[in-house]
Design a protein around this motif. Structure first.
Motif, PDB file in Angstrom:
ATOM      1  N   ASP A 111     -45.544  29.818  -9.875  1.00  0.00           N
ATOM      2  CA  ASP A 111     -46.201  28.645 -10.441  1.00  0.00           C
ATOM      3  C   ASP A 111     -45.355  27.946 -11.498  1.00  0.00           C
ATOM      4  O   ASP A 111     -45.868  27.144 -12.282  1.00  0.00           O
ATOM      5  N   PRO A 158     -47.871  22.122  -2.485  1.00  0.00           N
ATOM      6  CA  PRO A 158     -47.670  23.365  -3.235  1.00  0.00           C
ATOM      7  C   PRO A 158     -46.776  24.364  -2.514  1.00  0.00           C
ATOM      8  O   PRO A 158     -46.112  25.180  -3.161  1.00  0.00           O
ATOM      9  N   ASP A 161     -46.741  21.661 -11.602  1.00  0.00           N
ATOM     10  CA  ASP A 161     -46.729  23.063 -11.181  1.00  0.00           C
ATOM     11  C   ASP A 161     -47.863  23.229 -10.170  1.00  0.00           C
ATOM     12  O   ASP A 161     -48.171  22.281  -9.448  1.00  0.00           O
ATOM     13  N   LEU A 162     -48.482  24.386 -10.107  1.00  0.00           N
ATOM     14  CA  LEU A 162     -49.552  24.586  -9.129  1.00  0.00           C
ATOM     15  C   LEU A 162     -50.923  24.157  -9.642  1.00  0.00           C
ATOM     16  O   LEU A 162     -51.934  24.396  -8.981  1.00  0.00           O
ATOM     17  N   ARG A 220     -43.695  26.184  -4.363  1.00  0.00           N
ATOM     18  CA  ARG A 220     -43.690  27.649  -4.415  1.00  0.00           C
ATOM     19  C   ARG A 220     -42.415  28.210  -3.764  1.00  0.00           C
ATOM     20  O   ARG A 220     -41.794  29.128  -4.302  1.00  0.00           O
ATOM     21  N   SER A 251     -54.660  16.161  -4.724  1.00  0.00           N
ATOM     22  CA  SER A 251     -54.386  17.018  -5.881  1.00  0.00           C
ATOM     23  C   SER A 251     -55.060  16.542  -7.162  1.00  0.00           C
ATOM     24  O   SER A 251     -55.512  17.352  -7.973  1.00  0.00           O
ATOM     25  N   CYS A 307     -36.661  22.087  -8.033  1.00  0.00           N
ATOM     26  CA  CYS A 307     -36.993  23.262  -8.840  1.00  0.00           C
ATOM     27  C   CYS A 307     -35.740  23.696  -9.593  1.00  0.00           C
ATOM     28  O   CYS A 307     -34.628  23.603  -9.075  1.00  0.00           O
ATOM     29  N   GLY A 323     -51.376  19.164 -10.188  1.00  0.00           N
ATOM     30  CA  GLY A 323     -50.512  20.082  -9.457  1.00  0.00           C
ATOM     31  C   GLY A 323     -49.812  19.408  -8.300  1.00  0.00           C
ATOM     32  O   GLY A 323     -50.091  18.252  -7.935  1.00  0.00           O
ATOM     33  N   SER A 378     -48.486  20.737 -15.471  1.00  0.00           N
ATOM     34  CA  SER A 378     -48.647  19.600 -14.574  1.00  0.00           C
ATOM     35  C   SER A 378     -48.983  18.323 -15.341  1.00  0.00           C
ATOM     36  O   SER A 378     -49.716  18.347 -16.335  1.00  0.00           O
ATOM     37  N   ASN A 413     -39.381  27.810  -6.017  1.00  0.00           N
ATOM     38  CA  ASN A 413     -39.409  28.773  -7.110  1.00  0.00           C
ATOM     39  C   ASN A 413     -39.035  30.174  -6.645  1.00  0.00           C
ATOM     40  O   ASN A 413     -38.324  30.906  -7.342  1.00  0.00           O
ATOM     41  N   ARG A 467     -53.967  23.128 -12.925  1.00  0.00           N
ATOM     42  CA  ARG A 467     -54.733  23.751 -14.020  1.00  0.00           C
ATOM     43  C   ARG A 467     -56.187  23.953 -13.590  1.00  0.00           C
ATOM     44  O   ARG A 467     -57.083  23.161 -13.936  1.00  0.00           O
ATOM     45  N   SER A 498     -51.302  24.779 -18.043  1.00  0.00           N
ATOM     46  CA  SER A 498     -50.494  24.215 -16.972  1.00  0.00           C
ATOM     47  C   SER A 498     -49.530  23.172 -17.538  1.00  0.00           C
ATOM     48  O   SER A 498     -49.825  22.495 -18.531  1.00  0.00           O
TER      49      SER A 498
END
Length: 330
Positions: free
Chosen positions: A49, A34, A15-16, A38, A260, A114, A30, A129, A41, A18, A127
């Motif tokens: 996120d 991004p 995801d984006l 995003r 990341s 996604c 993440g 991730s 989503n 933690r 998170s």
């Protein structure tokens, strides 16, 4: 629910990230891109996120256990659904038993799958991730494997037209904000960092020469190959906090860009910091790609961030208008 039918190393749930735990040595992780996650989503009506699947080794195939919407963003991986082409940066509906296949992209490094409702894996420290080094998050803290089944959360999107719809890829939609240098090198904007001036004349060579992403690069950091740079004198430094985008220079003189899965602390001198709005482009850069660093100001960094925000707002608007038009026709 989807089932992984074919996969390779390093494909994970992301995801984006933690944020908020670097002080105890937990990296944020993440998506490497991004913006792609995003955007996918937003197309699906998910929370920005929500967790998706980051694919960097191909082919990658999933089978849908039930009907559900999906979006494929990031690298153009020539996606197909039961053999029928799915355009890049596109959202569509899959039926029970249908197989989505992502093939090796011709350019760029990572694709993002996604799912409506997001990949529903257990959150760890807020998170979903995957931390491969830490062995937690995602699916048991590991890379995805054939046979893995991933549930999806409650879908919140609207109506989808038959065949789906998509958006213009950001590199094309914002080409004025994200230029490419002559010869195809990525232009990466950065701010001089704390130890920049310790490099003397070598600091100028850092900005003026092209750098190549070496094969020793990963989600933690990109190691760059080029004419080495060195401080004018040996400097003893204590370890200090680092974040994605920080460009450190180890004794060998070839920079490392933290990515990341950036280390939470390090003692190498920092020559620059990549602006946050350019990190998604680095996340799509392949091994062997050429980079050119360009000095930026805070005002320029804010202007690029505004362009990204406008792009996401336009994606929101497009998804809403499509859904509203179809609802009116229903």
């Amino acid at each position: 629910m989807i089932e992984i039918v074919a996969t390779g190393p390093l494909n994970t749930v992301q995801d984006l990230g933690r944020p908020g735990y670097r002080n105890i040595g937990v990296t944020a992780c993440g998506a490497m891109d991004p913006l792609a996650l995003r955007t996918g989503n937003v197309l699906l009506g998910n929370a920005p996120d929500a967790a998706g699947i980051e694919v960097q080794t191909f082919p990658f195939r999933v089978r849908f256990s039930q009907s559900g919407a999906f979006a494929v963003t990031g690298a153009d991986c020539r996606a197909t659904l039961d053999g029928m082409p799915v355009p890049p940066w596109w959202t569509a509906e899959a039926g029970p038993g249908q197989v989505l296949e992502l093939s090796p992209p011709l350019k760029d490094a990572r694709a993002y799958l996604c799912l409506a409702g997001g990949a529903d894996v257990a959150p760890v420290m807020g998170s979903r991730s995957t931390s491969l080094r830490g062995g937690f998050g995602g699916v048991q803290g590991r890379m995805l494997a054939v046979g893995d089944r991933i549930a999806t959360g409650m879908a919140g999107g609207g109506f989808l037209p038959k065949g789906g719809f998509g958006v213009v890829p950001p590199a094309m939609a914002m080409k004025d904000a994200f230029p490419v240098a002559e010869g195809g090198a990525l232009v990466i904007r950065a701010l001089p960092a704390g130890e920049h001036d310790l490099f003397g004349a070598d600091a100028e060579r850092f900005w003026n020469q092209p750098w190549k992403i070496s094969a020793r690069s990963d989600r933690t950091g990109y190691r760059l190959s080029g004419d080495p740079i060195h401080p004018t004198e040996v400097v003893e430094m204590r370890s200090h906090g680092v974040v994605p985008g920080v460009v450190q220079v180890p004794p060998a003189g070839e920079p490392i860009v933290q990515m990341s899965d950036a280390n939470t602390a390090g003692g190498y001198p920092k020559i620059a910091g990549v602006i946050e709005a350019d990190l998604w482009r680095l996340g799509q850069a392949r091994i062997g790609s050429l980079l050119r660093f360009v000095p930026a100001t805070h005002a320029q960094a804010k202007a690029v961030e505004a362009a990204l925000a406008a792009y996401i707002a336009d994606v929101h608007r497009t998804a809403r208008l499509v859904s509203q038009a179809l609802a009116a026709m229903a």
